[in-house]
Write a protein that holds these residues in place. Structure first.
Motif, PDB file in Angstrom:
ATOM      1  N   SER A 122       0.805  -1.219   0.000  1.00  8.78           N
ATOM      2  CA  SER A 122       0.000   0.000   0.000  1.00  8.78           C
ATOM      3  C   SER A 122       0.840   1.272   0.000  1.00  8.78           C
ATOM      4  O   SER A 122       0.321   2.357  -0.270  1.00  8.78           O
ATOM      5  N   PHE A 123       2.145   1.151   0.315  1.00 12.34           N
ATOM      6  CA  PHE A 123       3.041   2.305   0.305  1.00 12.34           C
ATOM      7  C   PHE A 123       4.385   1.891  -0.275  1.00 12.34           C
ATOM      8  O   PHE A 123       4.779   0.725  -0.186  1.00 12.34           O
ATOM      9  N   MET A 124       5.084   2.866  -0.861  1.00  8.00           N
ATOM     10  CA  MET A 124       6.474   2.660  -1.221  1.00  8.00           C
ATOM     11  C   MET A 124       7.334   3.020  -0.009  1.00  8.00           C
ATOM     12  O   MET A 124       6.941   3.857   0.816  1.00  8.00           O
ATOM     13  N   TYR A 125       8.481   2.404   0.089  1.00  9.08           N
ATOM     14  CA  TYR A 125       9.309   2.569   1.290  1.00  9.08           C
ATOM     15  C   TYR A 125       9.734   4.024   1.501  1.00  9.08           C
ATOM     16  O   TYR A 125       9.992   4.442   2.641  1.00  9.08           O
ATOM     17  N   TYR A 126       9.797   4.833   0.432  1.00 12.36           N
ATOM     18  CA  TYR A 126      10.253   6.208   0.568  1.00 12.36           C
ATOM     19  C   TYR A 126       9.103   7.171   0.839  1.00 12.36           C
ATOM     20  O   TYR A 126       9.312   8.375   0.998  1.00 12.36           O
ATOM     21  N   GLU A 127       7.887   6.660   0.897  1.00  8.46           N
ATOM     22  CA  GLU A 127       6.741   7.491   1.256  1.00  8.46           C
ATOM     23  C   GLU A 127       6.591   7.539   2.773  1.00  8.46           C
ATOM     24  O   GLU A 127       7.133   6.709   3.505  1.00  8.46           O
ATOM     25  N   SER A 128       5.829   8.506   3.231  1.00  6.28           N
ATOM     26  CA  SER A 128       5.480   8.552   4.644  1.00  6.28           C
ATOM     27  C   SER A 128       4.361   7.549   4.893  1.00  6.28           C
ATOM     28  O   SER A 128       3.325   7.591   4.227  1.00  6.28           O
ATOM     29  N   PHE A 129       4.566   6.618   5.817  1.00  2.00           N
ATOM     30  CA  PHE A 129       3.546   5.602   6.082  1.00  2.00           C
ATOM     31  C   PHE A 129       3.468   5.305   7.574  1.00  2.00           C
ATOM     32  O   PHE A 129       4.461   5.430   8.297  1.00  2.00           O
ATOM     33  N   PRO A 130       2.302   4.921   8.053  1.00  2.76           N
ATOM     34  CA  PRO A 130       2.174   4.538   9.466  1.00  2.76           C
ATOM     35  C   PRO A 130       2.648   3.096   9.643  1.00  2.76           C
ATOM     36  O   PRO A 130       2.238   2.204   8.900  1.00  2.76           O
ATOM     37  N   PHE A 131       3.522   2.878  10.594  1.00  2.84           N
ATOM     38  CA  PHE A 131       3.965   1.507  10.858  1.00  2.84           C
ATOM     39  C   PHE A 131       2.971   0.877  11.827  1.00  2.84           C
ATOM     40  O   PHE A 131       3.092   0.961  13.045  1.00  2.84           O
ATOM     41  N   THR A 132       1.943   0.252  11.247  1.00  2.98           N
ATOM     42  CA  THR A 132       0.870  -0.307  12.054  1.00  2.98           C
ATOM     43  C   THR A 132       0.349  -1.580  11.403  1.00  2.98           C
ATOM     44  O   THR A 132       0.639  -1.862  10.240  1.00  2.98           O
ATOM     45  N   SER A 133      -0.400  -2.354  12.147  1.00  3.37           N
ATOM     46  CA  SER A 133      -0.905  -3.640  11.659  1.00  3.37           C
ATOM     47  C   SER A 133      -1.673  -3.461  10.351  1.00  3.37           C
ATOM     48  O   SER A 133      -2.505  -2.566  10.217  1.00  3.37           O
ATOM     49  N   GLY A 134      -1.374  -4.333   9.368  1.00  4.12           N
ATOM     50  CA  GLY A 134      -2.068  -4.319   8.100  1.00  4.12           C
ATOM     51  C   GLY A 134      -1.405  -3.517   7.007  1.00  4.12           C
ATOM     52  O   GLY A 134      -1.790  -3.628   5.835  1.00  4.12           O
ATOM     53  N   VAL A 135      -0.400  -2.702   7.339  1.00  4.24           N
ATOM     54  CA  VAL A 135       0.293  -1.891   6.340  1.00  4.24           C
ATOM     55  C   VAL A 135       1.317  -2.751   5.594  1.00  4.24           C
ATOM     56  O   VAL A 135       2.009  -3.577   6.192  1.00  4.24           O
TER      57      VAL A 135
END
Length: 301
Positions: free
Chosen positions: A71-84
């Motif tokens: 759902s995200f690329m590693y260089y994007e801002s993403f929440p480190f949470t269950s299901g990501v």
């Protein structure tokens, strides 16, 4: 520069089958003449030089992130949470569960992850050529008296039933098989009961009825995996000590934690014990921050 020779080959295949191409997200989507597969071409510019990689997707994919499995690329801002799920070049990192403390981690291992352990353990018990994983090595390290006795019962039952199947008229064999079945049936109802059966005790009428209905061989591997899972639940804190918390690697993945499971070299389940970083050691390395969690890393090609 291509990520590796395999991706260079995929690039050539995609172009040789190309009917149309257009930009989607951070990829070039290549529609092909193949009836089943299209390709996406990614160009990662976060390293010292651009790196090209190619991933396949189902024909006519409409939701690219879903088709790719992140759902995200590693260089994007993403929440480190269950299901990501995070895409890192040709790999995906899925956060199965995050933990606020070690107590929550132990509870999850005891109540949820043990189901996965038990499923793979059943396959291991049926086919020892599969090789031991961390779970099997831990169970062996317990050197548990009850488990050792149960292993002997199971081995004896398999041998006795094999002989009984070839010699059904031998009354002595029948009695031996039924006696072992009696104990194994008690184990399957609750492993703690079988070890308390004294010579003078008798099984209940219900158990006798169940025993009398047994015609096919018991699935001793299911019984063993059930009991071994209970032993794991009783010793989760020991398992964490056994699993350790060290710098490790799997394929091109480097991390600090414990490698719990590997699935045919295509995916691995990793337990992260403390905040840190996970590195995909390709094209100079790509790193993502991680928190205490259970994660799965999957190869996409």
């Amino acid at each position: 520069m291509f990520l590796d020779k395999y991706h260079e080959t995929l690039y050539s295949l995609a172009l040789s089958l190309r009917k149309n191409q257009f930009k989607v997200w951070d990829f070039t989507y290549v529609e092909t003449s193949d009836p089943r597969v299209d390709y996406v071409i990614g160009e990662d510019r976060k390293g010292e030089e651009p790196v090209t990689y190619v991933l396949s997707v189902p024909k006519g994919c409409e939701d690219l992130r879903r088709c790719l499995g992140f759902s995200f690329m590693y260089y994007e801002s993403f929440p480190f949470t269950s299901g990501v799920s995070i895409g890192v070049l040709d790999m995906a990192v899925k956060v199965i569960k995050t933990f606020k403390d070690e107590g929550e981690m132990m509870s999850y291992l005891r109540d949820e992850e043990v189901k996965q352990f038990k499923a793979t353990d059943y396959l291991f018990l049926k086919d020892r050529s599969r090789g031991e994983g961390l779970y099997q090595r831990f169970i062996s390290s317990l050197n548990d008296r009850e488990l050792n006795e149960l292993n002997d019962l199971a081995r004896g039952y398999l041998e006795a039933y094999k002989l009984y199947d070839r010699n059904p008229e031998a009354s002595g064999l029948d009695e031996t098989v039924r006696e072992i079945e009696r104990r194994l049936l008690a184990v399957s109802s609750g492993y703690e009961r079988v070890w308390n059966l004294n010579e003078g005790e008798h099984i209940s009428e219900d158990e006798e009825h169940i025993e009398g209905e047994v015609r096919e061989p018991l699935d001793v591997f299911q019984i063993l995996s059930d009991v071994r899972a209970e032993k794991f639940r009783e010793n989760v804190s020991k398992f964490l000590d056994f699993a350790g918390d060290e710098e490790r690697s799997w394929e091109s993945v480097r991390f600090r934690g414990s490698l719990l499971n590997v699935f045919e070299r295509r995916a691995a389940t990793i337990l992260i014990r403390r905040p840190g970083f996970l590195t995909i050691d390709k094209a100079g390395g790509r790193t993502i921050p991680v928190q205490p969690s259970l994660i799965e890393v999957e190869r996409l090609v």
